[in-house]
Design an enzyme around this catalytic site. Structure first.
Site, PDB file in Angstrom:
ATOM      1  N   THR A  90      15.215 129.950 116.982  1.00 43.03           N
ATOM      2  CA  THR A  90      16.376 129.055 116.915  1.00 43.03           C
ATOM      3  C   THR A  90      17.445 129.470 117.917  1.00 43.03           C
ATOM      4  OG1 THR A  90      18.250 128.535 115.482  1.00 43.03           O
ATOM      5  CG2 THR A  90      17.093 130.547 114.983  1.00 43.03           C
ATOM      6  N   ASP A  91      18.316 128.529 118.279  1.00 41.18           N
ATOM      7  CA  ASP A  91      19.455 128.873 119.142  1.00 41.18           C
ATOM      8  C   ASP A  91      20.523 129.634 118.368  1.00 41.18           C
ATOM      9  OD1 ASP A  91      20.415 126.776 117.577  1.00 41.18           O
ATOM     10  OD2 ASP A  91      21.238 125.624 119.240  1.00 41.18           O
ATOM     11  N   GLU A  92      20.388 129.683 117.019  1.00 45.15           N
ATOM     12  CA  GLU A  92      21.411 130.362 116.225  1.00 45.15           C
ATOM     13  C   GLU A  92      21.434 131.868 116.487  1.00 45.15           C
ATOM     14  OE1 GLU A  92      21.949 129.010 112.211  1.00 45.15           O
ATOM     15  OE2 GLU A  92      20.982 127.099 112.648  1.00 45.15           O
TER      16      GLU A  92
ATOM     17  N   TYR B 207      20.340 134.431 108.051  1.00 44.72           N
ATOM     18  CA  TYR B 207      19.214 133.668 108.624  1.00 44.72           C
ATOM     19  C   TYR B 207      19.043 133.983 110.108  1.00 44.72           C
ATOM     20  CZ  TYR B 207      17.000 129.714 111.003  1.00 44.72           C
ATOM     21  OH  TYR B 207      16.219 128.951 111.833  1.00 44.72           O
TER      22      TYR B 207
ATOM     23  N   LYS C 149      16.021 135.926 112.193  1.00 43.16           N
ATOM     24  CA  LYS C 149      15.258 135.296 113.285  1.00 43.16           C
ATOM     25  C   LYS C 149      15.390 136.129 114.566  1.00 43.16           C
ATOM     26  CE  LYS C 149      13.229 132.054 113.392  1.00 43.16           C
ATOM     27  NZ  LYS C 149      11.803 131.780 113.102  1.00 43.16           N
TER      28      LYS C 149
HETATM   29  P1  NAD Z   1      10.979 124.706 106.865  1.00 42.18           P
HETATM   30  O1  NAD Z   1      11.814 125.504 105.928  1.00 42.18           O
HETATM   31  O2  NAD Z   1      11.006 123.224 106.762  1.00 42.18           O
HETATM   32  O3  NAD Z   1       9.444 125.128 106.715  1.00 42.18           O
HETATM   33  C1  NAD Z   1       9.032 126.459 106.668  1.00 42.18           C
HETATM   34  C2  NAD Z   1       7.582 126.498 106.235  1.00 42.18           C
HETATM   35  O4  NAD Z   1       7.158 127.876 106.251  1.00 42.18           O
HETATM   36  C3  NAD Z   1       7.335 125.959 104.828  1.00 42.18           C
HETATM   37  O5  NAD Z   1       6.203 125.115 104.805  1.00 42.18           O
HETATM   38  C4  NAD Z   1       7.081 127.232 104.004  1.00 42.18           C
HETATM   39  O6  NAD Z   1       6.194 127.024 102.904  1.00 42.18           O
HETATM   40  C5  NAD Z   1       6.465 128.143 105.035  1.00 42.18           C
HETATM   41  N1  NAD Z   1       6.663 129.561 104.692  1.00 42.18           N
HETATM   42  C6  NAD Z   1       7.832 130.151 104.305  1.00 42.18           C
HETATM   43  N2  NAD Z   1       7.612 131.453 104.047  1.00 42.18           N
HETATM   44  C7  NAD Z   1       6.295 131.683 104.300  1.00 42.18           C
HETATM   45  C8  NAD Z   1       5.472 132.853 104.236  1.00 42.18           C
HETATM   46  N3  NAD Z   1       5.966 134.034 103.844  1.00 42.18           N
HETATM   47  N4  NAD Z   1       4.167 132.732 104.579  1.00 42.18           N
HETATM   48  C9  NAD Z   1       3.654 131.533 104.969  1.00 42.18           C
HETATM   49  N5  NAD Z   1       4.383 130.408 105.022  1.00 42.18           N
HETATM   50  C10 NAD Z   1       5.684 130.483 104.699  1.00 42.18           C
HETATM   51  O7  NAD Z   1      11.389 125.196 108.325  1.00 42.18           O
HETATM   52  P2  NAD Z   1      11.468 124.354 109.685  1.00 42.18           P
HETATM   53  O8  NAD Z   1      12.776 123.669 109.746  1.00 42.18           O
HETATM   54  O9  NAD Z   1      10.216 123.586 109.846  1.00 42.18           O
HETATM   55  O10 NAD Z   1      11.507 125.541 110.745  1.00 42.18           O
HETATM   56  C11 NAD Z   1      10.314 126.080 111.296  1.00 42.18           C
HETATM   57  C12 NAD Z   1      10.681 127.160 112.307  1.00 42.18           C
HETATM   58  O11 NAD Z   1      11.483 126.601 113.337  1.00 42.18           O
HETATM   59  C13 NAD Z   1      11.493 128.304 111.702  1.00 42.18           C
HETATM   60  O12 NAD Z   1      11.079 129.497 112.290  1.00 42.18           O
HETATM   61  C14 NAD Z   1      12.916 128.003 112.108  1.00 42.18           C
HETATM   62  O13 NAD Z   1      13.648 129.188 112.244  1.00 42.18           O
HETATM   63  C15 NAD Z   1      12.693 127.335 113.451  1.00 42.18           C
HETATM   64  N6  NAD Z   1      13.748 126.394 113.865  1.00 42.18           N
HETATM   65  C16 NAD Z   1      14.180 125.417 113.021  1.00 42.18           C
HETATM   66  C17 NAD Z   1      15.149 124.525 113.455  1.00 42.18           C
HETATM   67  C18 NAD Z   1      15.625 123.396 112.572  1.00 42.18           C
HETATM   68  O14 NAD Z   1      16.571 122.682 112.939  1.00 42.18           O
HETATM   69  N7  NAD Z   1      15.009 123.147 111.419  1.00 42.18           N
HETATM   70  C19 NAD Z   1      15.680 124.629 114.730  1.00 42.18           C
HETATM   71  C20 NAD Z   1      15.205 125.640 115.566  1.00 42.18           C
HETATM   72  C21 NAD Z   1      14.238 126.509 115.124  1.00 42.18           C
END
Ligand code: NAD
Length: 366
Positions: free
Chosen positions: A138-140, A163, A167
């Site tokens: 993430t950009d965070e 969080y 990350k």
């Molecule tokens: P999300 O919370 O919607 O989904 C996370 C998934 O990971 C879920 O299906 C969960 O069951 C699974 N999970 C959690 N813990 C687990 C574990 N210990 N073992 C196996 N599976 C596990 O998250 P998202 O929004 O889809 O984000 C996905 C990635 O992208 C993350 O790494 C997040 O940091 C990154 N990200 C998200 C955003 C955003 O705006 N949502 C932006 C930039 C980066």
């Protein structure tokens, strides 16, 4: 790496972005996808319509913190690449309960790196050369910007929430496994995503669902915090492109040049709801209220994605206006998807204001 005929592990493939990646891989490339997901509260296999029964798809319920289970999956499927999207992802939840974020985002990434390294070292020289691990971040991790400037790939890390700190730690581990053990890794740092199949606790789906119900729309602080929004399907395409053509050891920023204040986002949703689902009581903007800010709330994020655009030719297809219009329509047309989440007991309520002195430091042990 060559895509057609290869096997890709997508961890977190039942989550918001992971499911967009799985849908894109199955729909638009010839790869075999193994979705490795623990199925936390944020997961939803309904976000993968048509995946079950697809000969190129397999689902494995597995926590990335558990090495023996992961090892068995590497032995069973012999993947050609790993995309790591498994994470705890909600900032407000990380304030109330950081332990799970440390466990999954740091210990889980470490465990996945170790098992990937073990698998990679046993491959033939040819397979080892084409193998990739792409870690999605993430950009965070860069912290908060002032009024000017953009995050680039060389911006120093300065995470402010549990969080983003978890990350940032995972990004450093991925880098170290590349530098120390030569594991062929890449990292992407993306801005805020939005779009279909987004869990209702996040800002945009939360506001759409509350607005449809005619309930108050709570905006944190003064609503002037700025996020840089990217439509989730544009993110999924960027990740596929990086996996296919990115350079080992590099990081790539992903963002859509769509800086908007939170208040602007909520007002836009209100205006779209007025258009698509008008309420007899008057315009939806009257539902907006201002509530106590999130502790440590970063003021502004903005991503410079020019490296990805220049080196790999990626461009976002959606503007904020086109993407938010599609998203609001999707939540109106796909009510059963999010109503099932509410029916399972999820209630949209404020979290993330807990006094940190009440935190337990032993919760990792549980
Ligand atoms: P999300 O919370 O919607 O989904 C996370 C998934 O990971 C879920 O299906 C969960 O069951 C699974 N999970 C959690 N813990 C687990 C574990 N210990 N073992 C196996 N599976 C596990 O998250 P998202 O929004 O889809 O984000 C996905 C990635 O992208 C993350 O790494 C997040 O940091 C990154 N990200 C998200 C955003 C955003 O705006 N949502 C932006 C930039 C980066």
């Amino acid at each position: 790496m060559r895509f057609k005929g290869s096997t890709i592990f997508v961890t977190g493939g039942a989550g918001f972005i992971g499911s967009a990646v799985v849908r894109h891989l199955l729909g638009d490339t010839g790869v075999r996808v193994v979705n490795v997901d623990k199925l936390t509260y944020a997961a939803n296999l309904d976000s993968l319509p048509g995946a079950d029964g697809n000969p190129n798809y397999a689902f494995e319920k597995q926590c990335i913190c558990e090495a023996p289970g992961l090892r068995a999956l590497f032995e069973k499927y012999q993947p050609d690449a790993v995309m790591n999207l498994a994470a705890e992802s909600h900032v407000d939840r990380s304030i109330d309960g950081p332990g799970e974020f440390i466990r999954t985002n740091i210990v889980g990434t470490f465990t996945l790196l170790q098992e990937t390294l073990r698998h990679w070292r046993a491959l033939s020289p040819e397979k080892r050369a084409s193998f990739r691990l792409l870690h999605i971040s993430t950009d965070e991790v860069f912290g908060s910007l002032g009024d000017e400037g953009l995050f680039t790939e060389t911006t120093a890390y300065a995470p402010n929430s549990p969080y983003s700190a978890s990350k940032a730690s995972s990004d450093h581990l991925v880098r170290a496994w590349r530098e120390t053990y030569e594991l062929p890794t890449m990292v992407t740092n993306c801005s805020n995503n939005y779009g279909p199949y987004h869990f209702p606790e996040k800002l945009i789906p939360h506001m759409i669902i509350k607005g449809l119900a005619g309930e108050p729309l709570p905006v944190y602080g003064d609503g002037k915090n700025i996020r840089d929004w990217l439509y989730v399907e544009d993110h999924a395409k960027a990740l596929t492109m990086v996996l296919e053509r990115g350079t080992i050891g590099e990081t790539y920023n992903v963002g859509g040049r769509n800086e908007r204040t939170n208040l602007h986002v909520v007002e836009t949703i209100c205006d779209l709801l007025d258009e698509f689902a008008p309420k007899a009581g008057g315009p939806h903007r009257r539902l907006i209220s201002f509530v106590a800010d999130r502790p440590g709330h970063d003021r502004r994020y903005a991503i410079d994605a020019s490296k990805l655009e220049r080196e790999l030719g990626w461009r976002a297809d959606e503007t904020f206006e086109s993407g938010i219009g599609k998203t609001v329509r999707w939540y109106i047309e796909q009510k059963p998807w999010w109503q099932a989440i509410l029916a399972r007991g999820y209630t949209p309520k404020r979290v993330g204001l807990e006094d940190s002195r009440t935190q337990r430091t032993d919760e990792l042990v549980k």
